[in-house]
Structures are given as C-alpha cells and as structure tokens.
Design a protein around this motif. Structure first.
Motif, short mmCIF file in Angstrom:
data_model
loop_
_atom_site.label_atom_id
_atom_site.label_comp_id
_atom_site.label_asym_id
_atom_site.label_seq_id
_atom_site.Cartn_x
_atom_site.Cartn_y
_atom_site.Cartn_z
N LYS A 164 53.01 28.96 44.43
CA LYS A 164 51.44 28.75 44.87
C LYS A 164 50.73 30.18 45.20
CE LYS A 164 48.23 26.18 47.50
NZ LYS A 164 47.36 27.58 47.74
N THR A 182 45.53 34.83 39.48
CA THR A 182 44.44 34.35 39.29
C THR A 182 43.13 35.00 40.10
OG1 THR A 182 44.42 32.53 40.91
CG2 THR A 182 45.03 31.92 38.44
N ARG A 183 43.44 35.80 40.88
CA ARG A 183 42.32 36.59 41.75
C ARG A 183 41.85 37.29 40.53
NH1 ARG A 183 44.61 39.81 46.34
NH2 ARG A 183 46.24 38.45 46.53
N ARG A 200 50.66 32.17 41.93
CA ARG A 200 49.46 31.80 41.09
C ARG A 200 48.13 32.37 41.48
NH1 ARG A 200 47.78 25.78 41.15
NH2 ARG A 200 46.98 26.83 43.02
N ASP A 201 47.98 32.04 43.06
CA ASP A 201 46.68 32.69 43.54
C ASP A 201 46.65 33.93 43.43
OD1 ASP A 201 46.29 30.19 44.39
OD2 ASP A 201 46.85 30.47 46.50
#
Length: 133
Positions: A3, A10-11, A6-7
């Motif tokens: 997670k 996707t920033r 992924r964060d």
C-alpha cells in the motif's frame, strides 16, 4: 508495504518525474528523426543556392561560419512535438485519474472563524450559568 509503494507511485510528482525522464528521452530520438527527415528538407529549400539550408555564411566560402536557422527551427519543432506527445498521452490522463480519485474523498470541513469560536464559548458559558441552581 504494498500500500505504501502504491501511494508512493501514484503521487503526482513521482509520476511527473518518471514521465519527464523516460518518455522525454524515448520520444526525442523518434521526433528528431521525423523532423530531420521531413521538416529539414522543407526548411532547407528556403535557403539560397549558395548556402546549404536556411541561413547565411558570415565569411563567404567558409561553411564553418554558417549561421543555420533551419537547425533552430528543427529544434523548436522537436521540442513542441515531444511536449505535445508527453502532455496528451501521459500527463492529461494522469491528471484525469487523480481528479477521479479526489472525487471519492470528502474535503475536510473548514475550521470555524475566531469570532464564531468566541460566540460558541459565550453561548456555552451562558448555558452553564442558566443550568446552575
């Protein structure tokens, strides 16, 4: 762990940096070849019979003193085509994706102004006094 990764991916700033480095360098060679094969001959046709290309020689008969305007025009065209491809293929879809992600989130409520907080405190004090025997 996934997670967090992924964060991180996707920033927006990480995606922008990756797009600028990888895609910019990959398309630069392709666009440069297209421009030098198609646009350069057209721009060079503007030049005179004495000078190859669109420009002039500072010292006549010395090709090393050629001021070549067609090379400048080609560089500008390469930049504009590369920037357009990167924007329309990568940046615009990523902005759309981020807007859709934000639609699902509710914005945090704004903090009340200082005068509203003061009025609430006065109200609470008056209420407390009214309930005392």
């Amino acid at each position: 762990m996934l997670k967090g990764f992924r964060d991180f991916i996707t920033r927006g700033n990480v995606i922008d940096l990756a797009v600028a480095v990888v895609i910019g360098s990959a398309f630069a060679a392709i666009v440069d070849t297209i421009v030098s094969s198609i646009i350069t001959p057209v721009v060079n046709s503007i030049g005179s019979a004495d000078v190859e290309g669109w420009g002039f020689e500072i010292i006549s008969g010395r090709p090393d003193t050629l001021v070549n305007f067609s090379a400048i025009v080609n560089a500008i065209v390469v930049f504009l085509i590369t920037a357009a491809v990167v924007y329309f293929v990568f940046v615009m879809p990523m902005n759309t994706f981020q807007e859709r992600r934000k639609r699902g989130q509710e914005p945090e409520p704004e903090a009340p102004a200082e005068d509203v907080i003061l009025l609430q405190e006065i109200r609470d004090l008056l209420k407390a006094q009214a309930t005392r025997p």
